[in-house]
Design a protein around this motif. Structure first.
Motif, PDB file in Angstrom:
ATOM      1  N   ASP A  10      26.492  40.408  44.458  1.00 50.22           N
ATOM      2  CA  ASP A  10      25.754  40.529  43.199  1.00 50.22           C
ATOM      3  C   ASP A  10      26.688  40.782  42.011  1.00 50.22           C
ATOM      4  OD1 ASP A  10      22.845  40.995  44.547  1.00 50.22           O
ATOM      5  OD2 ASP A  10      24.392  42.149  45.593  1.00 50.22           O
ATOM      6  N   TYR A  11      27.913  41.231  42.278  1.00 49.77           N
ATOM      7  CA  TYR A  11      28.876  41.488  41.213  1.00 49.77           C
ATOM      8  C   TYR A  11      29.739  40.265  40.914  1.00 49.77           C
ATOM      9  CZ  TYR A  11      28.018  46.546  41.238  1.00 49.77           C
ATOM     10  OH  TYR A  11      27.468  47.796  41.120  1.00 49.77           O
ATOM     11  N   PHE A  12      29.555  39.193  41.665  1.00 55.10           N
ATOM     12  CA  PHE A  12      30.355  37.990  41.463  1.00 55.10           C
ATOM     13  C   PHE A  12      29.453  36.818  41.089  1.00 55.10           C
ATOM     14  CE2 PHE A  12      32.982  40.751  43.962  1.00 55.10           C
ATOM     15  CZ  PHE A  12      34.269  40.508  43.524  1.00 55.10           C
ATOM     16  N   ALA A  13      28.415  37.107  40.312  1.00 55.48           N
ATOM     17  CA  ALA A  13      27.429  36.088  39.945  1.00 55.48           C
ATOM     18  C   ALA A  13      27.942  35.235  38.793  1.00 55.48           C
ATOM     19  CB  ALA A  13      26.121  36.767  39.567  1.00 55.48           C
ATOM     20  N   GLU A  14      27.111  34.291  38.368  1.00 50.05           N
ATOM     21  CA  GLU A  14      27.466  33.421  37.241  1.00 50.05           C
ATOM     22  C   GLU A  14      27.669  34.262  35.987  1.00 50.05           C
ATOM     23  OE1 GLU A  14      24.722  30.291  36.626  1.00 50.05           O
ATOM     24  OE2 GLU A  14      24.743  29.614  38.709  1.00 50.05           O
ATOM     25  N   GLY A  15      28.535  33.788  35.125  1.00 48.40           N
ATOM     26  CA  GLY A  15      28.808  34.489  33.879  1.00 48.40           C
ATOM     27  C   GLY A  15      30.135  35.229  33.883  1.00 48.40           C
ATOM     28  N   MET A  16      30.712  35.407  35.063  1.00 48.79           N
ATOM     29  CA  MET A  16      32.018  36.063  35.118  1.00 48.79           C
ATOM     30  C   MET A  16      33.108  35.080  34.715  1.00 48.79           C
ATOM     31  SD  MET A  16      34.099  37.721  38.320  1.00 48.79           S
ATOM     32  CE  MET A  16      32.730  38.738  38.824  1.00 48.79           C
ATOM     33  N   ASP A  17      34.032  35.543  33.931  1.00 49.26           N
ATOM     34  CA  ASP A  17      35.169  34.726  33.523  1.00 49.26           C
ATOM     35  C   ASP A  17      35.944  34.263  34.760  1.00 49.26           C
ATOM     36  OD1 ASP A  17      37.172  34.017  31.159  1.00 49.26           O
ATOM     37  OD2 ASP A  17      38.346  34.918  32.777  1.00 49.26           O
ATOM     38  N   SER A  18      36.321  32.980  34.782  1.00 46.93           N
ATOM     39  CA  SER A  18      36.990  32.432  35.965  1.00 46.93           C
ATOM     40  C   SER A  18      38.337  33.098  36.229  1.00 46.93           C
ATOM     41  CB  SER A  18      37.182  30.925  35.800  1.00 46.93           C
ATOM     42  OG  SER A  18      37.956  30.636  34.638  1.00 46.93           O
ATOM     43  N   GLY A  19      39.045  33.473  35.171  1.00 45.38           N
ATOM     44  CA  GLY A  19      40.326  34.147  35.342  1.00 45.38           C
ATOM     45  C   GLY A  19      40.155  35.531  35.947  1.00 45.38           C
ATOM     46  N   ILE A  20      39.106  36.236  35.534  1.00 43.02           N
ATOM     47  CA  ILE A  20      38.797  37.543  36.108  1.00 43.02           C
ATOM     48  C   ILE A  20      38.487  37.403  37.591  1.00 43.02           C
ATOM     49  CG2 ILE A  20      37.200  39.492  36.071  1.00 43.02           C
ATOM     50  CD1 ILE A  20      38.848  39.504  33.587  1.00 43.02           C
ATOM     51  N   ARG A  21      37.640  36.429  37.913  1.00 46.95           N
ATOM     52  CA  ARG A  21      37.240  36.217  39.306  1.00 46.95           C
ATOM     53  C   ARG A  21      38.457  35.957  40.195  1.00 46.95           C
ATOM     54  NH1 ARG A  21      32.424  34.318  41.534  1.00 46.95           N
ATOM     55  NH2 ARG A  21      31.639  33.882  39.429  1.00 46.95           N
ATOM     56  N   ALA A  22      39.344  35.090  39.722  1.00 51.10           N
ATOM     57  CA  ALA A  22      40.514  34.722  40.525  1.00 51.10           C
ATOM     58  C   ALA A  22      41.401  35.934  40.809  1.00 51.10           C
ATOM     59  CB  ALA A  22      41.306  33.632  39.815  1.00 51.10           C
ATOM     60  N   LYS A  23      41.614  36.773  39.803  1.00 51.95           N
ATOM     61  CA  LYS A  23      42.489  37.928  39.982  1.00 51.95           C
ATOM     62  C   LYS A  23      41.851  38.974  40.897  1.00 51.95           C
ATOM     63  CE  LYS A  23      46.070  36.686  37.650  1.00 51.95           C
ATOM     64  NZ  LYS A  23      47.377  36.498  38.322  1.00 51.95           N
ATOM     65  N   VAL A  24      40.554  39.197  40.745  1.00 52.72           N
ATOM     66  CA  VAL A  24      39.892  40.196  41.586  1.00 52.72           C
ATOM     67  C   VAL A  24      39.860  39.722  43.041  1.00 52.72           C
ATOM     68  CG1 VAL A  24      37.712  41.389  42.032  1.00 52.72           C
ATOM     69  CG2 VAL A  24      38.546  41.155  39.691  1.00 52.72           C
ATOM     70  N   LEU A  25      39.631  38.434  43.259  1.00 52.43           N
ATOM     71  CA  LEU A  25      39.654  37.905  44.629  1.00 52.43           C
ATOM     72  C   LEU A  25      41.059  38.023  45.220  1.00 52.43           C
ATOM     73  CD1 LEU A  25      37.357  34.744  44.309  1.00 52.43           C
ATOM     74  CD2 LEU A  25      36.812  36.955  45.349  1.00 52.43           C
ATOM     75  N   ALA A  26      42.074  37.824  44.372  1.00 49.49           N
ATOM     76  CA  ALA A  26      43.451  38.020  44.842  1.00 49.49           C
ATOM     77  C   ALA A  26      43.696  39.486  45.199  1.00 49.49           C
ATOM     78  CB  ALA A  26      44.445  37.568  43.770  1.00 49.49           C
ATOM     79  N   GLY A  27      43.086  40.385  44.425  1.00 52.15           N
ATOM     80  CA  GLY A  27      43.208  41.807  44.731  1.00 52.15           C
ATOM     81  C   GLY A  27      42.547  42.156  46.056  1.00 52.15           C
ATOM     82  N   ILE A  28      41.404  41.545  46.326  1.00 54.00           N
ATOM     83  CA  ILE A  28      40.723  41.768  47.608  1.00 54.00           C
ATOM     84  C   ILE A  28      41.581  41.245  48.753  1.00 54.00           C
ATOM     85  CG2 ILE A  28      38.716  41.095  48.980  1.00 54.00           C
ATOM     86  CD1 ILE A  28      37.105  41.117  46.341  1.00 54.00           C
ATOM     87  N   ASP A  29      42.222  40.096  48.537  1.00 49.99           N
ATOM     88  CA  ASP A  29      43.119  39.551  49.570  1.00 49.99           C
ATOM     89  C   ASP A  29      44.278  40.515  49.844  1.00 49.99           C
ATOM     90  OD1 ASP A  29      41.637  37.264  49.987  1.00 49.99           O
ATOM     91  OD2 ASP A  29      42.793  36.041  48.568  1.00 49.99           O
ATOM     92  N   LEU A  30      44.788  41.158  48.786  1.00 53.31           N
ATOM     93  CA  LEU A  30      45.871  42.112  48.964  1.00 53.31           C
ATOM     94  C   LEU A  30      45.409  43.307  49.804  1.00 53.31           C
ATOM     95  CD1 LEU A  30      48.722  43.116  48.401  1.00 53.31           C
ATOM     96  CD2 LEU A  30      47.920  44.004  46.193  1.00 53.31           C
ATOM     97  N   LEU A  31      44.198  43.790  49.546  1.00 53.68           N
ATOM     98  CA  LEU A  31      43.665  44.896  50.342  1.00 53.68           C
ATOM     99  C   LEU A  31      43.482  44.480  51.799  1.00 53.68           C
ATOM    100  CD1 LEU A  31      41.029  46.334  47.823  1.00 53.68           C
ATOM    101  CD2 LEU A  31      43.116  47.475  48.609  1.00 53.68           C
ATOM    102  N   LYS A  32      43.112  43.220  52.017  1.00 58.38           N
ATOM    103  CA  LYS A  32      43.000  42.714  53.392  1.00 58.38           C
ATOM    104  C   LYS A  32      44.367  42.718  54.073  1.00 58.38           C
ATOM    105  CE  LYS A  32      40.584  38.888  53.759  1.00 58.38           C
ATOM    106  NZ  LYS A  32      40.018  37.558  53.354  1.00 58.38           N
ATOM    107  N   LYS A  33      45.414  42.335  53.343  1.00 59.38           N
ATOM    108  CA  LYS A  33      46.767  42.341  53.909  1.00 59.38           C
ATOM    109  C   LYS A  33      47.221  43.760  54.253  1.00 59.38           C
ATOM    110  CE  LYS A  33      48.241  38.149  51.472  1.00 59.38           C
ATOM    111  NZ  LYS A  33      49.108  37.586  50.400  1.00 59.38           N
ATOM    112  N   LEU A  34      46.672  44.745  53.534  1.00 59.11           N
ATOM    113  CA  LEU A  34      47.010  46.134  53.812  1.00 59.11           C
ATOM    114  C   LEU A  34      46.238  46.674  55.012  1.00 59.11           C
ATOM    115  CD1 LEU A  34      47.104  47.544  50.156  1.00 59.11           C
ATOM    116  CD2 LEU A  34      49.057  47.147  51.667  1.00 59.11           C
ATOM    117  N   GLY A  35      45.359  45.845  55.560  1.00 61.18           N
ATOM    118  CA  GLY A  35      44.626  46.246  56.758  1.00 61.18           C
ATOM    119  C   GLY A  35      43.177  46.610  56.543  1.00 61.18           C
ATOM    120  N   CYS A  36      42.683  46.462  55.317  1.00 66.13           N
ATOM    121  CA  CYS A  36      41.274  46.764  55.052  1.00 66.13           C
ATOM    122  C   CYS A  36      40.383  45.646  55.593  1.00 66.13           C
ATOM    123  CB  CYS A  36      41.033  46.941  53.557  1.00 66.13           C
ATOM    124  SG  CYS A  36      41.913  48.339  52.834  1.00 66.13           S
TER     125      CYS A  36
END
Length: 268
Positions: A54-80
């Motif tokens: 629900d926090y990644f719905a339409e209207g979010m800036d594409s650049g914001i979305r890309a960076k936050v998804l990259a941040g989630i990937d980093l947390l996954k690499k840390l073992g989350c």
């Protein structure tokens, strides 16, 4: 209230000082305060992080979305471990927040009338003193919130707005409680749009309020949150990644934020 700092460790140090029971404040909690400096050193491997669609719905800036998804990937690499969750009442957060927050502003700021404490602008009449004091003491945004809050608390609209807002607030808080049955923390963007210039939206308060969509939910639910740098957009504007924890879960989100920071999250 919450501290600003250049790094998560300093946030933990400040929080260590201000958290806990204050005998002079009847609203402060008696919950024990952990040693945050120790907590942030713990590994994050195995922690479950909720990703609310629900926090990644339409209207979010594409650049914001890309960076936050990259941040989630980093947390996954840390073992989350990422877990998809739903927060179905998120769409109502802005309307609910600006009903409840303005009502509280109207009520709490009524004391600043120039009689007991604070600013006082003299006038031959009591009503004139009230008007001059409150006119000089509050800026445009504060006045806007007082007027709106007084409106929603008035006899004709109290049930239609304020009472209904409190009911929706309870639903938003339940969304968080349900989520924390499944996950240890929730990861969201801090804002759906890039940083705007200072004063840019002052003449359009509605647009300014809409930028708060992802942060006011935690305030309504009464849970702790932290925003950490998560790279920059192609235009060089900073992006924030937000972490929410359960009530009194500051240690957990500081732990995740520190691990994210140490892994280079700010330079994604």
């Amino acid at each position: 209230m919450g501290p600003f700092a250049n790094n998560v460790r300093d946030v933990a140090r400040i929080l260590q000082t201000i958290a806990g029971r204050d005998p002079n404040d009847s609203t402060s909690s008696t919950a024990p305060v952990p040693t945050y400096a120790d907590e942030i050193q713990k590994p994050v491997k195995g922690l479950r992080i909720g990703i609310p669609r629900d926090y990644f719905a339409e209207g979010m800036d594409s650049g914001i979305r890309a960076k936050v998804l990259a941040g989630i990937d980093l947390l996954k690499k840390l073992g989350c471990e990422p877990v998809d969750i739903r927060m179905p009442h998120t769409d109502y957060a802005i309307a609910t927040y600006y009903i409840i927050a303005t009502a509280e502003a109207s009520s709490n700021l009524a004391r600043y009338d120039g009689v007991r404490y604070g600013l006082r602008i003299e006038d031959p009449t009591l009503l004139g003193m009230y008007r001059k004091t409150r006119g000089a003491g509050f800026g445009p945004e504060v006045k806007r919130r007082i007027v709106l809050g007084t409106y929603v608390l008035s006899a004709g609209y109290y049930n239609a707005y304020y009472v209904k807002g409190q009911k929706v607030r309870a639903l938003i808080a339940q969304d968080f409680r349900d989520a924390f049955q499944k996950v240890d923390a929730i990861v969201t963007p801090t804002s759906p749009i890039p940083a705007f210039r200072l004063g840019e939206k002052s003449n359009d308060p509605l647009q300014m309020y809409l930028a708060d969509i992802y942060t006011v939910t935690g305030s309504l639910a009464g849970v702790p949150g932290i925003s950490v740098p998560c790279g920059k957009t192609s235009d060089g504007l900073p992006v924030g990644l937000q972490l929410f924890g359960p009530a009194f879960g500051e240690a957990r989100i500081l732990q995740l934020a520190h691990a994210f920071e140490q892994a280079g999250g700010a330079t994604l």
